[in-house]
Motif scaffolding. Structure first.
Motif, mmCIF file in Angstrom:
data_model
loop_
_atom_site.group_PDB
_atom_site.id
_atom_site.type_symbol
_atom_site.label_atom_id
_atom_site.label_comp_id
_atom_site.label_asym_id
_atom_site.label_seq_id
_atom_site.Cartn_x
_atom_site.Cartn_y
_atom_site.Cartn_z
ATOM 1 N N LYS A 43 35.131 28.205 -37.293
ATOM 2 C CA LYS A 43 34.648 26.954 -37.899
ATOM 3 C C LYS A 43 34.601 25.832 -36.872
ATOM 4 C CE LYS A 43 36.368 27.722 -42.584
ATOM 5 N NZ LYS A 43 37.324 27.259 -43.610
ATOM 6 N N SER A 44 35.640 25.728 -36.068
ATOM 7 C CA SER A 44 35.672 24.649 -35.091
ATOM 8 C C SER A 44 34.623 24.859 -34.001
ATOM 9 C CB SER A 44 37.066 24.490 -34.488
ATOM 10 O OG SER A 44 37.425 25.634 -33.759
ATOM 11 N N LYS A 45 34.369 26.095 -33.593
ATOM 12 C CA LYS A 45 33.336 26.379 -32.584
ATOM 13 C C LYS A 45 31.960 26.045 -33.147
ATOM 14 C CE LYS A 45 33.361 27.843 -28.827
ATOM 15 N NZ LYS A 45 33.211 27.134 -27.538
ATOM 16 N N PHE A 46 31.721 26.403 -34.412
ATOM 17 C CA PHE A 46 30.439 26.079 -35.037
ATOM 18 C C PHE A 46 30.250 24.564 -35.113
ATOM 19 C CE2 PHE A 46 27.822 24.872 -38.612
ATOM 20 C CZ PHE A 46 26.689 25.621 -38.398
ATOM 21 N N THR A 94 8.949 21.519 -34.055
ATOM 22 C CA THR A 94 9.818 20.585 -34.788
ATOM 23 C C THR A 94 11.236 21.117 -34.922
ATOM 24 O OG1 THR A 94 9.114 21.563 -36.887
ATOM 25 C CG2 THR A 94 7.893 19.629 -36.113
ATOM 26 N N THR A 95 11.649 22.007 -34.022
ATOM 27 C CA THR A 95 12.988 22.581 -34.135
ATOM 28 C C THR A 95 13.799 22.384 -32.857
ATOM 29 O OG1 THR A 95 12.317 24.773 -33.355
ATOM 30 C CG2 THR A 95 12.212 24.390 -35.725
ATOM 31 N N LEU A 96 15.088 22.246 -33.074
ATOM 32 C CA LEU A 96 16.076 22.232 -31.989
ATOM 33 C C LEU A 96 16.994 23.423 -32.246
ATOM 34 C CD1 LEU A 96 17.139 18.470 -32.054
ATOM 35 C CD2 LEU A 96 15.506 19.538 -30.522
ATOM 36 N N THR A 97 17.242 24.227 -31.232
ATOM 37 C CA THR A 97 18.068 25.424 -31.403
ATOM 38 C C THR A 97 19.186 25.448 -30.367
ATOM 39 O OG1 THR A 97 16.135 26.646 -32.170
ATOM 40 C CG2 THR A 97 18.034 27.950 -31.525
ATOM 41 N N CYS A 98 20.372 25.849 -30.826
ATOM 42 C CA CYS A 98 21.525 26.043 -29.945
ATOM 43 C C CYS A 98 22.007 27.476 -30.118
ATOM 44 C CB CYS A 98 22.639 25.064 -30.323
ATOM 45 S SG CYS A 98 24.274 25.523 -29.701
ATOM 46 N N ALA A 99 22.177 28.183 -29.023
ATOM 47 C CA ALA A 99 22.774 29.519 -29.040
ATOM 48 C C ALA A 99 24.255 29.345 -28.722
ATOM 49 C CB ALA A 99 22.103 30.425 -28.026
ATOM 50 N N ILE A 100 25.104 29.623 -29.694
ATOM 51 C CA ILE A 100 26.544 29.383 -29.543
ATOM 52 C C ILE A 100 27.129 30.325 -28.501
ATOM 53 C CG2 ILE A 100 28.773 29.354 -30.731
ATOM 54 C CD1 ILE A 100 27.248 28.796 -33.333
ATOM 55 N N VAL A 101 27.972 29.771 -27.641
ATOM 56 C CA VAL A 101 28.639 30.568 -26.612
ATOM 57 C C VAL A 101 30.142 30.498 -26.849
ATOM 58 C CG1 VAL A 101 28.767 28.695 -24.932
ATOM 59 C CG2 VAL A 101 28.835 31.025 -24.136
ATOM 60 N N GLY A 102 30.808 31.613 -26.657
ATOM 61 C CA GLY A 102 32.264 31.655 -26.816
ATOM 62 C C GLY A 102 32.686 31.696 -28.273
ATOM 63 N N GLY A 103 33.987 31.682 -28.468
ATOM 64 C CA GLY A 103 34.535 31.732 -29.818
ATOM 65 C C GLY A 103 34.588 33.150 -30.348
ATOM 66 N N SER A 105 33.679 36.579 -32.453
ATOM 67 C CA SER A 105 32.417 37.319 -32.522
ATOM 68 C C SER A 105 31.583 36.943 -33.734
ATOM 69 C CB SER A 105 32.693 38.827 -32.533
ATOM 70 O OG SER A 105 33.466 39.168 -33.679
ATOM 71 N N THR A 106 32.191 36.337 -34.746
ATOM 72 C CA THR A 106 31.444 35.942 -35.940
ATOM 73 C C THR A 106 30.476 34.798 -35.669
ATOM 74 O OG1 THR A 106 33.341 34.576 -36.573
ATOM 75 C CG2 THR A 106 33.150 36.737 -37.610
ATOM 76 N N VAL A 107 30.689 34.024 -34.613
ATOM 77 C CA VAL A 107 29.773 32.927 -34.274
ATOM 78 C C VAL A 107 29.187 33.037 -32.872
ATOM 79 C CG1 VAL A 107 30.781 31.272 -35.882
ATOM 80 C CG2 VAL A 107 31.654 31.386 -33.552
ATOM 81 N N SER A 108 29.836 33.727 -31.975
ATOM 82 C CA SER A 108 29.374 33.826 -30.594
ATOM 83 C C SER A 108 28.009 34.511 -30.532
ATOM 84 C CB SER A 108 30.381 34.609 -29.759
ATOM 85 O OG SER A 108 29.969 34.654 -28.413
ATOM 86 N N GLY A 109 27.074 33.883 -29.835
ATOM 87 C CA GLY A 109 25.733 34.449 -29.692
ATOM 88 C C GLY A 109 24.802 34.141 -30.850
ATOM 89 N N GLN A 110 25.294 33.493 -31.875
ATOM 90 C CA GLN A 110 24.466 33.155 -33.039
ATOM 91 C C GLN A 110 23.741 31.835 -32.788
ATOM 92 O OE1 GLN A 110 24.379 35.580 -35.279
ATOM 93 N NE2 GLN A 110 25.955 36.605 -34.111
ATOM 94 N N ASN A 111 22.679 31.584 -33.550
ATOM 95 C CA ASN A 111 21.866 30.385 -33.360
ATOM 96 C C ASN A 111 22.049 29.371 -34.481
ATOM 97 O OD1 ASN A 111 20.618 31.226 -30.972
ATOM 98 N ND2 ASN A 111 19.071 32.362 -32.100
ATOM 99 N N ILE A 112 22.025 28.107 -34.105
ATOM 100 C CA ILE A 112 21.949 27.002 -35.050
ATOM 101 C C ILE A 112 20.568 26.399 -34.866
ATOM 102 C CG2 ILE A 112 22.844 24.752 -35.725
ATOM 103 C CD1 ILE A 112 25.512 25.552 -34.432
#
Length: 144
Positions: A43-46, A94-103, A105-112
């Motif tokens: 949650k905190s990494k997200f 019209t999009t901004l995307t972040c690929a999460i790094v670290g944290g 495995s449930t959030v690492s490598g996922q996109n916002i």
């Protein structure tokens, strides 16, 4: 009458069963605490990654008001290199995307993905991240 004889017995310490009970209790507590801790870290990494990519919304709006269409992370004030929470930023249409790094495995490598609609409102989606790790759907929509 004869006084009873008092026998002093040396302390022997804990018995084996007492030690086994303590170890079992610690094991049960650890089995409950570790998954809860992993969820907390996810949650905190997200939240940190969402904060980083959200910073680009203001500059995105400024560029649109100036008549330009942002196309690179630098256009909206985002880093062009990896940060502590996002391995990369992408700006398309019209999009901004972040690929999460670290944290975890449930959030690492996922996109916002933050998407601007035609009325100037922003929505957030993280389709591959479980909703319980994101928070309420008012923050961002994730996997149910």
């Amino acid at each position: 009458m004869k006084a009873p004889k008092i026998v002093k017995k040396a302390q022997a310490g804990f018995t084996l069963i007492e030690l086994m009970i303590v170890v079992a209790i610690i094991g049960i507590l650890a089995a409950v605490a570790i998954p809860a801790y992993q969820d907390y870290v996810a949650k905190s990494k997200f939240a940190a990654a969402l904060g980083e990519v959200s910073a680009g919304k203001t500059a995105f709006e400024v560029k649109l008001n100036e008549g330009a269409t942002p196309s690179t992370p630098a256009d909206v004030g985002l880093s062009t290199t990896a940060t502590a929470n996002c391995s990369s930023f992408t700006v398309t249409g019209t999009t901004l995307t972040c690929a999460i790094v670290g944290g975890p495995s449930t959030v690492s490598g996922q996109n916002i993905v933050l998407t601007r609609d035609v009325n100037g409102g922003w929505s957030c989606a993280a389709a591959t991240i479980k909703q319980k790790l994101i928070g309420t759907t008012g923050v961002c929509v994730g996997q149910s």
